[in-house]
Design an enzyme around this catalytic site. Structure first.
Site, mmCIF file in Angstrom:
data_model
loop_
_atom_site.group_PDB
_atom_site.id
_atom_site.type_symbol
_atom_site.label_atom_id
_atom_site.label_comp_id
_atom_site.label_asym_id
_atom_site.label_seq_id
_atom_site.Cartn_x
_atom_site.Cartn_y
_atom_site.Cartn_z
ATOM 1 N N GLN A 168 1.243 -11.344 10.623
ATOM 2 C CA GLN A 168 1.953 -10.211 9.881
ATOM 3 C C GLN A 168 1.118 -8.826 10.074
ATOM 4 O OE1 GLN A 168 0.840 -8.553 6.488
ATOM 5 N NE2 GLN A 168 2.735 -8.926 5.183
ATOM 6 N N HIS B 13 -0.017 -2.438 10.957
ATOM 7 C CA HIS B 13 1.201 -3.116 11.536
ATOM 8 C C HIS B 13 1.385 -2.816 13.077
ATOM 9 C CE1 HIS B 13 2.184 -5.287 8.269
ATOM 10 N NE2 HIS B 13 2.166 -4.022 7.382
ATOM 11 N N SER C 11 4.887 -5.830 3.257
ATOM 12 C CA SER C 11 3.490 -5.590 3.733
ATOM 13 C C SER C 11 2.564 -6.358 2.992
ATOM 14 C CB SER C 11 3.115 -4.338 4.153
ATOM 15 O OG SER C 11 2.204 -4.109 4.857
ATOM 16 N N LEU C 12 1.729 -5.765 2.454
ATOM 17 C CA LEU C 12 0.433 -6.129 1.570
ATOM 18 C C LEU C 12 1.312 -6.758 0.394
ATOM 19 C CD1 LEU C 12 -2.344 -6.555 0.409
ATOM 20 C CD2 LEU C 12 -1.890 -4.337 -0.790
ATOM 21 N N GLN D 125 0.867 -1.420 -0.048
ATOM 22 C CA GLN D 125 -0.098 -0.041 0.065
ATOM 23 C C GLN D 125 0.841 1.202 0.004
ATOM 24 O OE1 GLN D 125 -3.795 -0.550 2.021
ATOM 25 N NE2 GLN D 125 -3.059 -1.410 3.513
ATOM 26 N N ARG E 172 -8.551 -9.510 3.961
ATOM 27 C CA ARG E 172 -7.709 -8.962 4.910
ATOM 28 C C ARG E 172 -8.158 -7.265 5.011
ATOM 29 N NH1 ARG E 172 -2.464 -6.542 4.147
ATOM 30 N NH2 ARG E 172 -0.845 -6.867 5.613
#
Length: 313
Positions: free
Chosen positions: A250, A201, A93-94, A13, A118
């Site tokens: 995660q 996160h 991340s993503l 993202q 998600r």
């Protein structure tokens, strides 16, 4: 460098832009097929959102997660068709979901179903537990951890991303971030608020983890065909059950990007290819990899960019 080890990296993202993927969708039937599948699975008009926006709608995490993931997969599909065989995958991340699909851990269909869920869960948690994120530059991780500890009295706050030696992202409640920012300045760093719709996160969205675990329990995870270095551990993992656990954690864990790149260098990866929109990860590589380490970095998100890169390879 013909036999150089290649790492393929997927952005997350923040790399989105209006018009992303346009050239692939216009010229590549396989790209259109992937996009059609993503629209069907997510239930969102992803082509329209990616091409025309509005940006506020595209940036909503519930839309952006399937949108970015399908863009990454479209680019990876084109690279794989060109015969490029990486030694490692990693995603920021993503972006890690692009790596899961590329390594054969989860099918593209189930990858898109997972990121859609998600996004939904993360949006739900962000609405219930509002917060934000700040990039802290010019300070080492130890200094940032100290600042986070000091700011905890004002609210929940944590280190979200360790992106490079002097770029750390912190995530948490606005009151805690407001305490952290002057402390960053005091220590000679700079705190830059990020345009995000939640405290990613961090423990503020940890409520998404149990429901996401339940969603993942229905999905088949396979051993990776090519090693993936994971955000949570900065290491590879071959056991599907362990990977499932890592991916559940995660959502609310620190992204250990600096360590991932250092591990790739330790494995003597010499070619880094960012597969997907923009050059965020390529920029981070420039901050992490020392000038005397022989390597080349590429990025593409159009057929023309891919052709130029293949020529250079």
């Amino acid at each position: 460098m013909a036999e150089a080890k290649i790492a393929v990296l997927f952005p997350g993202q923040g790399s989105q832009f209006l018009g992303m993927g346009k050239e692939f969708l216009e010229t590549d039937a396989d790209a259109r097929a992937l996009m059609g599948m993503a629209e069907k699975i997510s239930g969102f008009p992803l082509t329209r959102l990616c091409q025309d926006g509005p940006m506020e709608e595209l940036t909503r995490t519930v839309h952006l997660q399937p949108a970015m993931t399908v863009m990454n997969l479209i680019c990876w599909q084109a690279l794989a068709k060109a015969g490029v065989k990486p030694a490692f995958f990693a995603g920021h991340s993503l972006g890690e979901y692009g790596a899961l699909a590329a390594a054969g851990i989860v099918s593209p269909e189930e990858t898109l179903a997972l990121v859609t869920e998600r996004g939904r869960l993360m949006e739900r948690e962000a609405a219930a537990n509002p917060g934000g994120m700040q990039a802290v530059v010019k300070l080492p991780i130890e200094a940032v951890r100290g600042i986070v500890e000091s700011a905890k009295a004002a609210g929940k706050i944590t280190v979200a991303n360790h992106n490079s030696a002097e770029q750390v992202v912190i995530s948490g409640e606005e009151a805690a971030l407001a305490v952290a920012a002057p402390l960053v300045k005091e220590k000679g760093g700079k705190a830059i608020p990020l345009k995000v719709s939640g405290a990613w996160h961090s423990e503020l969205i940890a409520g998404a983890v149990p429901d996401f675990e339940a969603a993942m329990a229905k999905v088949t995870f396979n051993a990776p065909a090519t090693p993936v270095l994971f955000n949570v551990t900065a290491a590879s993992e071959s056991d599907p059950a362990a990977i499932r656990q890592i991916m559940a954690r995660q959502i609310a864990s620190t992204v250990r990007w600096l360590e991932i790149v250092e591990k790739l260098m330790a494995e003597e990866v010499r070619v880094f290819i960012e597969v997907g929109p923009k050059t965020v990860l390529t920029g981070l590589l420039g901050k992490i990899i020392p000038p005397d380490y022989e390597h080349r970095c590429f990025q593409f998100d159009t057929p023309e960019g891919l052709a130029k890169m293949l020529e250079a390879l």
